[in-house]
Design an enzyme around this catalytic site. Structure first.
Site, PDB file in Angstrom:
ATOM      1  CD  GLN A 103      -2.788   1.459   2.259  1.00 25.00           C
ATOM      2  OE1 GLN A 103      -2.276   1.653   3.351  1.00 25.00           O
ATOM      3  NE2 GLN A 103      -4.098   1.503   2.067  1.00 25.00           N
ATOM      4  CE1 TYR A 179      -2.093   9.101   7.030  1.00 23.98           C
ATOM      5  CE2 TYR A 179      -3.858   7.549   6.547  1.00 23.98           C
ATOM      6  CZ  TYR A 179      -2.935   8.079   7.428  1.00 23.98           C
ATOM      7  OH  TYR A 179      -2.850   7.601   8.716  1.00 23.98           O
ATOM      8  NE  ARG A 226      -8.652  -0.029   2.597  1.00 18.63           N
ATOM      9  CZ  ARG A 226      -8.740  -0.278   3.896  1.00 18.63           C
ATOM     10  NH1 ARG A 226      -7.929   0.327   4.745  1.00 18.63           N
ATOM     11  NH2 ARG A 226      -9.616  -1.146   4.361  1.00 18.63           N
ATOM     12  N   GLY A 316      -9.289  -6.223   9.154  1.00 18.70           N
ATOM     13  CA  GLY A 316      -8.196  -5.557   9.848  1.00 18.70           C
ATOM     14  C   GLY A 316      -7.960  -6.111  11.239  1.00 18.70           C
ATOM     15  NE  ARG A 317     -10.956  -2.465  14.153  1.00 22.07           N
ATOM     16  CZ  ARG A 317     -11.964  -1.617  14.306  1.00 22.07           C
ATOM     17  NH1 ARG A 317     -11.985  -0.820  15.341  1.00 22.07           N
ATOM     18  NH2 ARG A 317     -12.951  -1.575  13.425  1.00 22.07           N
TER      19      ARG A 317
HETATM   20  C1  LIG Z   1      -3.624  -0.573  13.816  1.00 25.01           C
HETATM   21  C2  LIG Z   1      -4.317  -0.124  12.555  1.00 25.01           C
HETATM   22  C3  LIG Z   1      -3.578   0.446  11.533  1.00 25.01           C
HETATM   23  C4  LIG Z   1      -4.194   0.794  10.323  1.00 25.01           C
HETATM   24  N1  LIG Z   1      -3.417   1.295   9.295  1.00 25.01           N
HETATM   25  C5  LIG Z   1      -3.962   1.464   8.075  1.00 25.01           C
HETATM   26  C6  LIG Z   1      -3.149   1.768   6.955  1.00 25.01           C
HETATM   27  O1  LIG Z   1      -1.914   1.878   7.033  1.00 25.01           O
HETATM   28  N2  LIG Z   1      -3.763   1.923   5.753  1.00 25.01           N
HETATM   29  C7  LIG Z   1      -5.119   1.786   5.601  1.00 25.01           C
HETATM   30  O2  LIG Z   1      -5.619   1.928   4.494  1.00 25.01           O
HETATM   31  N3  LIG Z   1      -5.921   1.491   6.650  1.00 25.01           N
HETATM   32  C8  LIG Z   1      -5.374   1.291   7.866  1.00 25.01           C
HETATM   33  N4  LIG Z   1      -6.169   0.900   8.911  1.00 25.01           N
HETATM   34  C9  LIG Z   1      -7.604   0.637   8.685  1.00 25.01           C
HETATM   35  C10 LIG Z   1      -7.869  -0.858   8.448  1.00 25.01           C
HETATM   36  O3  LIG Z   1      -7.300  -1.296   7.229  1.00 25.01           O
HETATM   37  C11 LIG Z   1      -9.384  -1.156   8.431  1.00 25.01           C
HETATM   38  O4  LIG Z   1      -9.991  -0.450   7.398  1.00 25.01           O
HETATM   39  C12 LIG Z   1     -10.036  -0.803   9.781  1.00 25.01           C
HETATM   40  O5  LIG Z   1      -9.292  -1.352  10.848  1.00 25.01           O
HETATM   41  C13 LIG Z   1     -11.482  -1.314   9.882  1.00 25.01           C
HETATM   42  O6  LIG Z   1     -11.542  -2.698   9.610  1.00 25.01           O
HETATM   43  P1  LIG Z   1     -11.698  -3.809  10.792  1.00 25.01           P
HETATM   44  O7  LIG Z   1     -13.040  -3.573  11.411  1.00 25.01           O
HETATM   45  O8  LIG Z   1     -11.648  -5.130  10.067  1.00 25.01           O
HETATM   46  O9  LIG Z   1     -10.580  -3.594  11.738  1.00 25.01           O
HETATM   47  C14 LIG Z   1      -5.588   0.591  10.150  1.00 25.01           C
HETATM   48  C15 LIG Z   1      -6.333   0.045  11.201  1.00 25.01           C
HETATM   49  C16 LIG Z   1      -5.719  -0.322  12.385  1.00 25.01           C
HETATM   50  C17 LIG Z   1      -6.559  -0.966  13.480  1.00 25.01           C
END
Ligand SMILES: Cc1cc2nc3c(=O)[nH]c(=O)nc-3n(C[C@H](O)[C@H](O)[C@H](O)COP(=O)(O)O)c2cc1C
Length: 372
Positions: A103, A179, A226, A316-317
């Site tokens: 990314q 961003y 994205r 993600g999480r």
């Molecule tokens: C620790 C953390 C770091 C993240 N860093 C990014 C990132 O670098 N780029 C991005 O597009 N989204 C980032 N996100 C967003 C996640 O990709 C995702 O969209 C968000 O956590 C919601 O999805 P989830 O409910 O499955 O966690 C981050 C989320 C978390 C929790």
């Protein structure tokens, strides 16, 4: 109605130039475990290899140029050391037959000047970042000149070139979450009066230019993007629904001639018109994630794909604490709960020490992480 085990989540998917063994995507997540100079570490190779049961691995946001660095210990793709560090990561993920995209994330006005070493943050307009807590991340913000814009586009192209040399199957452009790329799209952060600002069409132009230039370099079938339309994150406000529709329609109409491999959508309602209009207009496959406000759980993921709202789902999480998440979901096993205090903490704790569920199929034993 399908059940979790019979969900289409487990069917393979052709995504541009790559093939996914299932429709779960490791969502990009900044974890801040690179060396201070942005070089990826062996620990990162271990982390991503542990998560190679996903159909596609997308890395954390990687800076494509020094002035775009957003966080200490964020990895980069700007020099040979970065490239070599990433080669170990891509090898480790490929060893399990899994494609991996980098990314590309230029922080723009939310750059951290302590790590960029620059005096000012580069952005569409000189509007300093201030979040709703009154937090400023950049001391000074400067509007990009037309030369800066050419340089920014070239930085994305050069990073994509390096990504391919490092063994990545493609790159994802981070045009979400406030961003740089979204700063051009959002009317609150883009007050330009040249061809890159003003109307929805003009605000979409920079992102189109970046995407086209990167696609020229590595092929549109190796590029994803994205977006988080209307998400209002990090002060990149897009409050007007009509403007959001017009801006994203302009963006994806602009890219339609040569569709990108995928659009990675962050939106709480995947079946909504704004999401499905983008899907139709773009001509790209769609990966959906419901955003920060609700954790993407197994039932949501299956429902999104089985209802036909998305081709794949980014998680993600839940993937932080469950390296073997796809297998756990498919065999309906319990999950470990992630420890938020170690998301950005550095080191192996809360990063590579979450264990896999080694119980035989049908078992319910779950190993707990050491640190809980
Ligand atoms: C620790 C953390 C770091 C993240 N860093 C990014 C990132 O670098 N780029 C991005 O597009 N989204 C980032 N996100 C967003 C996640 O990709 C995702 O969209 C968000 O956590 C919601 O999805 P989830 O409910 O499955 O966690 C981050 C989320 C978390 C929790």
């Amino acid at each position: 109605m399908t059940t979790l085990t019979t969900s289409r989540l487990w069917q393979p998917l052709g995504l541009g130039a790559v093939s996914l063994k299932n429709r779960l995507v490791l969502s990009p997540m900044t974890r801040r475990r690179a060396a201070a100079d942005g070089t990826p570490t062996p620990l990162m190779a271990e982390y991503y290899a542990q998560r190679s049961g996903f159909g596609l691995v997308v890395t954390e946001g990687v800076y494509p140029s020094q002035e775009g660095r957003g966080y200490p210990n964020q990895p980069g793709l700007v020099d040979d050391a970065h490239e070599h560090g990433w080669a170990a990561v891509t090898d480790a993920v490929h060893a399990n037959g899994t494609p991996i995209f980098a990314q590309l994330m230029h922080a723009g006005r939310v750059a951290n000047l302590e790590v960029t070493g620059t005096e000012t943050a580069l952005a569409p307009s000189a509007i300093p970042f201030e979040d709703h807590h009154g937090r400023h991340s950049a001391h000074s913000t400067t509007a990009a000149t037309s030369q800066d814009i050419s340089r920014l586009i070239e930085a994305h192209v050069e990073a994509a070139r390096r990504a391919r040399r490092a063994g990545f199957d493609g790159v994802e452009l981070h045009s979400a979450n406030g961003y740089l790329l979204q700063q051009f799209l959002a009317p609150s952060t883009n007050h330009r009066t040249d061809e890159y600002g003003g109307s929805p069409h003009r605000r979409a132009r920079f992102v189109i230019d970046v995407a086209e230039a990167v696609a020229d370099e590595i092929g549109a079938d190796r590029v994803g993007i994205r977006v988080s339309p209307g998400a209002n994150i990090q002060g990149a406000l897009e409050p007007d629904e009509q403007d959001v529709s017009a801006t994203y329609a302009a963006l994806f109409r602009g890219l339609r001639q040569r569709p990108l491999a995928y659009v990675s959508m962050i939106h709480p309602v995947a079946g909504s018109a704004v999401v499905q209009d983008i899907r139709r207009t773009s001509g790209s496959l769609m990966i959906v994630n419901t955003g920060f406000s609700a954790v993407t759980d197994r039932h949501t993921a299956a429902a999104l794909v089985d209802a036909g709202h998305a081709d794949a789902v980014a998680v993600g999480r839940a993937a932080i604490a469950n390296p073997d998440l796809p297998r756990r979901w498919q065999t309906d096993r319990p999950e470990t709960v992630p420890d938020q205090t170690t998301f950005y903490a550095g080191g192996a704790t809360g990063y590579t020490d979450y264990l896999t569920d080694n119980a035989p199929d049908g078992g319910i034993e779950v190993d707990q992480p050491h640190h809980q």
